[in-house]
Scaffold this active site. Structure first.
Site, short mmCIF file in Angstrom:
data_model
loop_
_atom_site.label_atom_id
_atom_site.label_comp_id
_atom_site.label_asym_id
_atom_site.label_seq_id
_atom_site.Cartn_x
_atom_site.Cartn_y
_atom_site.Cartn_z
N GLU A 27 0.91 -1.24 -0.03
CA GLU A 27 -0.07 -0.05 0.01
C GLU A 27 0.95 1.18 -0.01
OE1 GLU A 27 -1.28 3.00 1.27
OE2 GLU A 27 -2.37 2.46 3.01
N CYS A 61 -1.18 9.17 3.20
CA CYS A 61 -0.78 8.69 1.72
C CYS A 61 -1.98 8.97 0.83
CB CYS A 61 -0.68 7.19 1.98
SG CYS A 61 -2.25 6.19 2.71
#
Length: 287
Positions: A27, A61
């Site tokens: 991820e 993120c």
């Protein structure tokens, strides 16, 4: 193996896992774009993007890395975003609500982006209503900054910022905005603001990202049906969300138990040495 972090670190983890054929879920991040359509609610868009980008000093993120706004609305959005940021952080020094940059290396990287952009003539708007002494290398504090239409070859335009900088680019046509997005690696998230369904769908269909939010930020990450993850440069595999997360971190093993056909399958599946067995085998398979 599961890793959450930057794309360059993800490459190293994937390379280290390869010799042992270790499955990896990555991820990662990327330059998450926000496409603002002409009919979007300006006040709401400015509030969401400004407040979202300033959280943890942009070190999330799923943050908006850059926003694409209609050229004739640029001044409006700059004014509204600056207004929101000044309200959110009227001061930086000794402000427990404002986050420091995580380490010295990240601080140097982000300030280096700003120096390069300034030297190249990029319009930079520093949000510092209290005139605090920032950037502050000792405390690793960098003020929230808007970068307007920076050159595409600058680090601030090419690489994930992961810091308190919001790039804003303008577009004349939606196709122009889509083409700009597609010059970058695939992002972890993309955000589209507006009401026109045809235009919303056009952006979604002609771009690729780990997930999309319409008129919202980051909430797709909580999906319990599809899970959450990136694509290409922003990662691989999906996790979170009940069944999806369980399957990602499990190894399904098939088990077959033969019944009354045991003697027939062995007899007909061994090498065929005569036409009789060949006919029986074909008949059994319906050939």
């Amino acid at each position: 193996m599961f890793s959450l972090g930057g794309s360059e670190t993800g490459k190293k983890i994937l390379a280290a896992a390869a010799p042992n054929l270790t499955p990896v879920v990555l991820e990662l991040g990327g330059k998450n774009p926000a496409v603002v359509l002409p009919d979007a609610n300006q006040q709401l868009v400015a509030e969401k993007i400004a407040r979202g980008r300033s959280g943890n000093s942009g070190q999330i993120c799923l943050d908006v890395d850059y926003a694409m706004v209609p050229a004739n609305q640029l001044t409006d959005y700059i004014h509204l975003i600056v207004e929101q940021l000044e309200q959110a952080f009227p001061t930086y020094s000794d402000n427990p609500e404002y986050s420091a940059i995580i380490n010295d290396a990240a601080y140097k990287r982000i300030t280096g982006m700003l120096v390069e952009a300034q030297q190249r003539g990029t319009q930079l708007l520093t949000i510092n209503p209290n005139h605090d002494a920032v950037p502050d290398a000792t405390k690793r504090l960098i003020p929230l900054t808007l970068a307007i239409n920076s050159d595409p070859d600058l680090q601030i335009a090419k690489n994930e910022i992961f810091g308190p900088i919001l790039s804003i680019f303008t577009y004349e046509t939606l196709d122009e905005a889509i083409a700009f997005i597609n010059t970058h690696e695939k992002s972890l998230a993309m955000y589209v603001f507006g009401k026109n369904k045809a235009q919303l769908n056009r952006v979604i269909r002609h771009t690729s990202s780990g997930g999309v939010d319409i008129n919202e930020l980051a909430l797709h990450a909580g999906s319990h049906e599809m899970g959450f993850g990136g694509v290409g440069y922003s990662g691989m595999g999906r996790y979170k969300g009940g069944k999806v997360g369980f399957e990602t971190f499990s190894n399904p093993k098939s088990v077959y138990k033969q019944g009354i056909l045991a003697k027939y399958t062995t007899r007909f599946m061994v090498p065929i040495h005569n036409q009789r067995n060949e006919k029986r085998f074909k008949k059994m398979l319906g050939l």
